[in-house]
Design a protein around this motif. Sequence first.
Motif, PDB file in Angstrom:
ATOM      1  N   UNK A  12       4.289  20.937 -16.582  1.00 12.38           N
ATOM      2  CA  UNK A  12       5.001  20.853 -18.023  1.00 12.38           C
ATOM      3  C   UNK A  12       5.715  19.733 -18.348  1.00 12.38           C
ATOM      4  N   UNK A  13       6.265  18.771 -17.508  1.00 11.69           N
ATOM      5  CA  UNK A  13       6.839  17.336 -17.887  1.00 11.69           C
ATOM      6  C   UNK A  13       5.471  16.721 -18.314  1.00 11.69           C
ATOM      7  N   UNK A  14       4.573  16.750 -17.591  1.00 13.73           N
ATOM      8  CA  UNK A  14       3.204  15.898 -18.049  1.00 13.73           C
ATOM      9  C   UNK A  14       2.806  16.208 -19.259  1.00 13.73           C
ATOM     10  N   UNK A  15       2.582  17.643 -19.520  1.00 17.01           N
ATOM     11  CA  UNK A  15       2.007  18.009 -20.858  1.00 17.01           C
ATOM     12  C   UNK A  15       3.007  17.237 -22.128  1.00 17.01           C
ATOM     13  N   UNK A  16       4.121  17.652 -21.757  1.00 19.01           N
ATOM     14  CA  UNK A  16       5.013  16.995 -22.902  1.00 19.01           C
ATOM     15  C   UNK A  16       5.042  15.497 -23.018  1.00 19.01           C
ATOM     16  N   UNK A  17       4.728  14.929 -21.989  1.00 14.83           N
ATOM     17  CA  UNK A  17       4.909  13.319 -21.815  1.00 14.83           C
ATOM     18  C   UNK A  17       3.440  13.081 -22.504  1.00 14.83           C
ATOM     19  N   UNK A  18       2.442  13.596 -22.227  1.00 15.37           N
ATOM     20  CA  UNK A  18       1.244  13.262 -22.646  1.00 15.37           C
ATOM     21  C   UNK A  18       1.154  13.646 -24.395  1.00 15.37           C
ATOM     22  N   UNK A  19       1.707  14.578 -24.871  1.00 11.85           N
ATOM     23  CA  UNK A  19       1.634  14.986 -26.343  1.00 11.85           C
ATOM     24  C   UNK A  19       2.345  14.050 -27.165  1.00 11.85           C
ATOM     25  N   UNK A  20       3.618  13.365 -26.541  1.00  9.33           N
ATOM     26  CA  UNK A  20       4.711  12.513 -27.214  1.00  9.33           C
ATOM     27  C   UNK A  20       5.247  13.416 -28.521  1.00  9.33           C
ATOM     28  N   UNK A  21       5.966  14.551 -28.183  1.00  8.36           N
ATOM     29  CA  UNK A  21       6.073  15.064 -29.431  1.00  8.36           C
ATOM     30  C   UNK A  21       7.146  14.111 -30.256  1.00  8.36           C
ATOM     31  N   UNK A  22       7.218  14.222 -31.694  1.00 10.13           N
ATOM     32  CA  UNK A  22       8.139  13.278 -32.496  1.00 10.13           C
ATOM     33  C   UNK A  22       8.747  14.118 -33.507  1.00 10.13           C
ATOM     34  N   UNK A  23       9.918  13.917 -33.947  1.00 12.74           N
ATOM     35  CA  UNK A  23      10.473  14.662 -35.374  1.00 12.74           C
ATOM     36  C   UNK A  23       9.582  15.016 -36.376  1.00 12.74           C
ATOM     37  N   UNK A  24       9.460  15.780 -36.815  1.00 10.79           N
ATOM     38  CA  UNK A  24       8.412  16.114 -38.009  1.00 10.79           C
ATOM     39  C   UNK A  24       6.993  16.201 -37.628  1.00 10.79           C
ATOM     40  N   UNK A  25       6.735  16.090 -36.281  1.00  9.42           N
ATOM     41  CA  UNK A  25       5.294  16.472 -36.094  1.00  9.42           C
ATOM     42  C   UNK A  25       4.988  17.819 -35.822  1.00  9.42           C
ATOM     43  N   UNK A  26       3.496  18.180 -36.120  1.00 11.10           N
ATOM     44  CA  UNK A  26       2.841  19.419 -35.961  1.00 11.10           C
ATOM     45  C   UNK A  26       2.084  19.471 -34.509  1.00 11.10           C
ATOM     46  N   UNK A  27       2.364  20.520 -33.846  1.00 11.46           N
ATOM     47  CA  UNK A  27       1.565  20.838 -32.717  1.00 11.46           C
ATOM     48  C   UNK A  27       0.980  22.220 -32.371  1.00 11.46           C
ATOM     49  N   UNK A  28       0.076  22.181 -31.635  1.00  8.59           N
ATOM     50  CA  UNK A  28      -0.588  23.544 -31.357  1.00  8.59           C
ATOM     51  C   UNK A  28      -0.475  23.743 -29.767  1.00  8.59           C
ATOM     52  N   UNK A  29       0.159  25.073 -29.413  1.00  9.16           N
ATOM     53  CA  UNK A  29       0.029  25.447 -27.884  1.00  9.16           C
ATOM     54  C   UNK A  29      -0.959  26.566 -28.148  1.00  9.16           C
ATOM     55  N   UNK A  30      -2.125  26.283 -27.792  1.00 11.76           N
ATOM     56  CA  UNK A  30      -3.086  27.230 -27.746  1.00 11.76           C
ATOM     57  C   UNK A  30      -3.329  28.460 -26.967  1.00 11.76           C
ATOM     58  N   UNK A  31      -2.401  28.160 -26.011  1.00 10.19           N
ATOM     59  CA  UNK A  31      -2.138  29.423 -25.032  1.00 10.19           C
ATOM     60  C   UNK A  31      -0.759  29.449 -24.677  1.00 10.19           C
ATOM     61  N   UNK A  32      -0.026  30.202 -25.629  1.00  5.44           N
ATOM     62  CA  UNK A  32       1.201  30.517 -25.568  1.00  5.44           C
ATOM     63  C   UNK A  32       1.994  31.089 -24.476  1.00  5.44           C
ATOM     64  N   UNK A  33       1.186  32.218 -23.695  1.00  5.76           N
ATOM     65  CA  UNK A  33       1.850  32.908 -22.447  1.00  5.76           C
ATOM     66  C   UNK A  33       3.111  33.305 -22.480  1.00  5.76           C
ATOM     67  N   UNK A  34       3.817  32.691 -21.697  1.00  2.88           N
ATOM     68  CA  UNK A  34       5.456  32.960 -21.820  1.00  2.88           C
ATOM     69  C   UNK A  34       6.299  31.824 -22.596  1.00  2.88           C
ATOM     70  N   UNK A  35       5.373  31.176 -23.323  1.00  2.00           N
ATOM     71  CA  UNK A  35       6.059  30.203 -24.290  1.00  2.00           C
ATOM     72  C   UNK A  35       6.775  28.875 -23.642  1.00  2.00           C
ATOM     73  N   UNK A  36       6.280  28.666 -22.230  1.00  2.00           N
ATOM     74  CA  UNK A  36       6.853  27.627 -21.725  1.00  2.00           C
ATOM     75  C   UNK A  36       6.737  26.222 -22.153  1.00  2.00           C
ATOM     76  N   UNK A  37       5.452  25.805 -22.305  1.00  2.00           N
ATOM     77  CA  UNK A  37       4.849  24.615 -23.267  1.00  2.00           C
ATOM     78  C   UNK A  37       5.659  24.575 -24.420  1.00  2.00           C
ATOM     79  N   UNK A  38       5.457  25.563 -25.528  1.00  2.00           N
ATOM     80  CA  UNK A  38       6.152  25.610 -26.822  1.00  2.00           C
ATOM     81  C   UNK A  38       7.707  25.406 -26.706  1.00  2.00           C
ATOM     82  N   UNK A  39       8.404  26.156 -25.960  1.00  2.00           N
ATOM     83  CA  UNK A  39       9.657  25.719 -25.694  1.00  2.00           C
ATOM     84  C   UNK A  39      10.045  24.282 -25.549  1.00  2.00           C
ATOM     85  N   UNK A  40       9.363  23.755 -24.465  1.00  2.00           N
ATOM     86  CA  UNK A  40       9.505  22.330 -24.074  1.00  2.00           C
ATOM     87  C   UNK A  40       9.270  21.286 -25.401  1.00  2.00           C
ATOM     88  N   UNK A  41       8.163  21.888 -26.083  1.00  2.00           N
ATOM     89  CA  UNK A  41       7.861  20.865 -27.267  1.00  2.00           C
ATOM     90  C   UNK A  41       8.947  21.101 -28.335  1.00  2.00           C
TER      91      UNK A  41
END
Length: 331
Positions: free
Chosen positions: A20-49
């Motif tokens: 999880x930490x590695x995925x978020x660090x890789x995507x470097x989310x920024x304010x106003x940005x738009x991201x896709x979580x293509x495999x929502x699952x339990x929403x772990x990545x989505x929540x962190x982003x």
Amino acid sequence: MNSTAATSPSSDTPHIPVLLTEVVAALKPRDGGTYVDGTFGAGGYTTALLEAAQCNVWAIDRDPDALARGSALVSRFPGRLHLIAGRFGDMAELLGERGVRNVDGIALDIGVSSMQIDDRARGFSFLRDGPLDMRMERAGRSAADIVNTLPEKDLAEIILTFGEEKHARRVAKAIVAARQERPFSRTLHLADVIRSEVRRAHDGIDPATRTFQALRIYVNDELAELDRGLRSAEFLLRPGGRLAVVSFHSLEDRIVKTFLRTRSAEAARPSRHMPASAIKASSPTFKLISKRPVLPTDDEINRNPRSRSARMRVAERTDATALAAVAGSRA
Ligand SMILES: C[S@@+](CC[C@H](N)C(=O)[O-])C[C@H]1O[C@@H](n2cnc3c(N)ncnc32)[C@H](O)[C@@H]1O
């Protein structure tokens, strides 16, 4: 999710996001940005982003159960989280229909979730009896349909290709013999037939592991979906946007690695007569962030043994035209 790890009997825990930490660090989310979580699952990545920045997330899952569980998250992040039922292979179309033409980052966490594996009614587990189903979408042909109807030769091919089971022919033969006695409808019936043919290996891996993995991949057309997802990501990411893909076995990782290697390689020097648009189209569409995959730390593996076979590959989109778009179809 690795099917070996995913079926341990003591696995009734909620899905723990992997890397999880590695995925978020890789995507470097920024304010106003738009991201896709293509495999929502339990929403772990989505929540962190969504927690990392004031960004928007379009979260896709092909499993209606996963999306139903996600509705509480939508109200936790008002106006910032959008759930979409569908396949990530269609993400460019799914987002395009909603007016989104490009995005800043895409995460894919390939395979099945703990909830899917642990719910015996979904029929993914060879340790818990349930209907022999395995359909993430709850639509289409089930695993029972496949083992009860396909010719022995085709079954052997599936078990060999998607399960890398060296006894594939023997397993297929046993399946065909057993279904003449009684058609398959339950997971444990199939697991018992496989176990009667293949002995447990020294590593302790259940002999049913590889055949169940093969059927799951075939039923859900997972490798073709992954291929489509990568091409769709190439189309959707804006220059500088990042793609992070977490996979759990060599078949998946090979597809990701080959795609990113090909797309990040310089094409042969084009002819000076080639039109400028074609030159741009033949340029690399991705830049690899690192040549080697990112693996979970020992600490993560200790905390979450299901992460042990995970590997993440990350690449950044260049400004070259997407090859799939240039070719007008699958490039
Ligand atoms: C390993 S789980 C993802 C877990 C998630 N990263 C989290 O942190 O909770 C994989 C999810 O992807 C979904 N999935 C698998 N293949 C898919 C596809 N082609 N399109 C959309 N969803 C897919 C599965 O239904 C499952 O819910």
